[in-house]
Design an enzyme around this catalytic site. Structure first.
Site, PDB file in Angstrom:
ATOM      1  N   GLU A   1      43.228  37.124  35.422  1.00 20.94           N
ATOM      2  CA  GLU A   1      42.249  38.193  35.646  1.00 20.94           C
ATOM      3  C   GLU A   1      41.094  38.088  34.648  1.00 20.94           C
ATOM      4  O   GLU A   1      41.311  38.062  33.426  1.00 20.94           O
ATOM      5  CB  GLU A   1      42.947  39.561  35.523  1.00 20.94           C
ATOM      6  CG  GLU A   1      41.982  40.738  35.714  1.00 20.94           C
ATOM      7  CD  GLU A   1      42.659  42.062  35.989  1.00 20.94           C
ATOM      8  OE1 GLU A   1      43.888  42.098  36.202  1.00 20.94           O
ATOM      9  OE2 GLU A   1      41.950  43.084  36.000  1.00 20.94           O
TER      10      GLU A   1
ATOM     11  N   SER B   1      47.404  49.170  39.966  1.00 26.43           N
ATOM     12  CA  SER B   1      46.045  49.684  40.178  1.00 26.43           C
ATOM     13  C   SER B   1      46.070  50.925  41.070  1.00 26.43           C
ATOM     14  O   SER B   1      45.060  51.620  41.185  1.00 26.43           O
ATOM     15  CB  SER B   1      45.156  48.605  40.805  1.00 26.43           C
ATOM     16  OG  SER B   1      45.759  48.066  41.968  1.00 26.43           O
TER      17      SER B   1
HETATM   18  O1  KIV Z   1      47.272  46.164  39.870  1.00 24.09           O
HETATM   19  C1  KIV Z   1      46.550  45.309  40.398  1.00 24.09           C
HETATM   20  O2  KIV Z   1      45.829  45.563  41.380  1.00 24.09           O
HETATM   21  C2  KIV Z   1      46.545  43.964  39.837  1.00 24.09           C
HETATM   22  C3  KIV Z   1      45.539  42.997  40.373  1.00 24.09           C
HETATM   23  C4  KIV Z   1      44.198  43.346  39.858  1.00 24.09           C
HETATM   24  C5  KIV Z   1      45.897  41.594  40.087  1.00 24.09           C
HETATM   25  O3  KIV Z   1      47.316  43.690  38.964  1.00 24.09           O
HETATM   26 NA    NA Z   2      48.379  45.443  38.037  1.00 22.31          NA
END
Ligand code: KIV
Ligand code: NA
EC number: 2.1.2.11
Length: 264
Positions: free
Chosen positions: A181, A46
């Site tokens: 998720e 992310s």
């Molecule tokens: O990349 C991320 O932040 C994630 C979480 C949302 C679990 O994979």
């Molecule tokens: Na992720």
């Protein structure tokens, strides 16, 4: 503080102690959230969205993940740190071994990969070679172009059953943790009851063994968008330290998440 390990998280599941976790991408935030009781850190891909300003995680590279994993590790030497394997860096077991080794050497304690049955051989191979794996089911952001958007997954009975079967197969293959998720709360609960590894939910209801949020979401940093499953803990806490403390306390006590943060 003592070192957190996968054994700590397994014990928490057995004893019914809720696990709180957040993403972090640098040393200062990693240090602060760990001091305030967050049980483990995910260096999420992310970072493509919240650090790099991209519209998906697809462009994130192994070098990006190595850099941010090193930064996080420096700030939180005793923390349990999971690093995401980026898009298309685990398409074969051999490729996965090389990438996972690099992330472990950058400071991760575990790697996370997105997907179901097709990862069975990869997960077995990683674990055999000394690399612990966190699986990730439900909404898979790396597959956004296949899914056609970020949508709740597993609303149909068939898809829910399929997700449960994938969870069981990945546990059997050796996955030691499972992120769920954006799935209905009922499915989060069902999977959590059926697997013996800890489940960590984001938009998966209150009954998973633990919760995770993207740090920027729980600090309310995007003024025009707060995901349904997130809550602005900075608004409530008034300081960064108190936001992290409140988050870990409210996950622990079951005060967060509530039905309003969950999907039916
Ligand atoms: O990349 C991320 O932040 C994630 C979480 C949302 C679990 O994979
Ligand atoms: Na992720």
């Amino acid at each position: 503080t003592t070192k957190t390990s996968i054994a700590t998280l397994q014990k928490m599941k057995r004893e019914g102690t809720k696990i709180s976790s957040l993403t972090a991408y640098d040393s200062s935030f990693a240090k602060l959230m760990t001091e305030q009781g967050v049980d483990f850190i995910l260096v999420g891909d992310s970072l493509g969205n919240v650090v790099q300003g991209r519209d998906s995680t697809v462009p994130v590279t192994v070098d990006d993940m190595i850099y941010h994993t090193q930064c996080v590790r420096r700030g939180a030497s005793n923390a349990f740190v999971i690093a995401d394997m980026p898009f298309m860096t685990y398409s074969t077991p051999e490729q996965a071994y090389d990438v996972a080794a690099a992330l472990m050497q950058a400071g991760a304690n575990m790697v996370k990969l997105e997907g179901g049955h097709w990862l069975v051989e990869t997960i077995e191979g990683l674990k055999t070679r000394g690399i612990p794996v966190c699986a990730h089911l439900g909404l898979l952001p790396q597959s956004v172009n296949v899914l056609g958007g970020y949508k709740v997954q597993g609303k149909e009975q068939q898809q829910a059953d399929d997700t449960l079967n994938q969870a069981l197969a990945l546990e059997e293959a050796g996955a030691q943790l499972l992120v769920l998720e954006c799935v209905p709360a009922s499915l989060g609960k069902r999977i959590t009851e059926q697997v013996s590894i800890p489940t960590i939910g984001i938009g998966a209801g209150a009954d998973t063994d633990g919760q995770i949020l993207v740090m920027h979401d729980m600090l309310g940093m995007n003024s025009d968008y707060l995901p349904k499953f997130a809550k602005d803990f900075l608004a409530q806490g008034g300081s960064l330290a108190d936001a992290f403390r409140l988050y870990s306390e409210q996950v622990r006590s079951g005060e967060f998440p509530t039905a309003e943060h969950s999907y039916k």
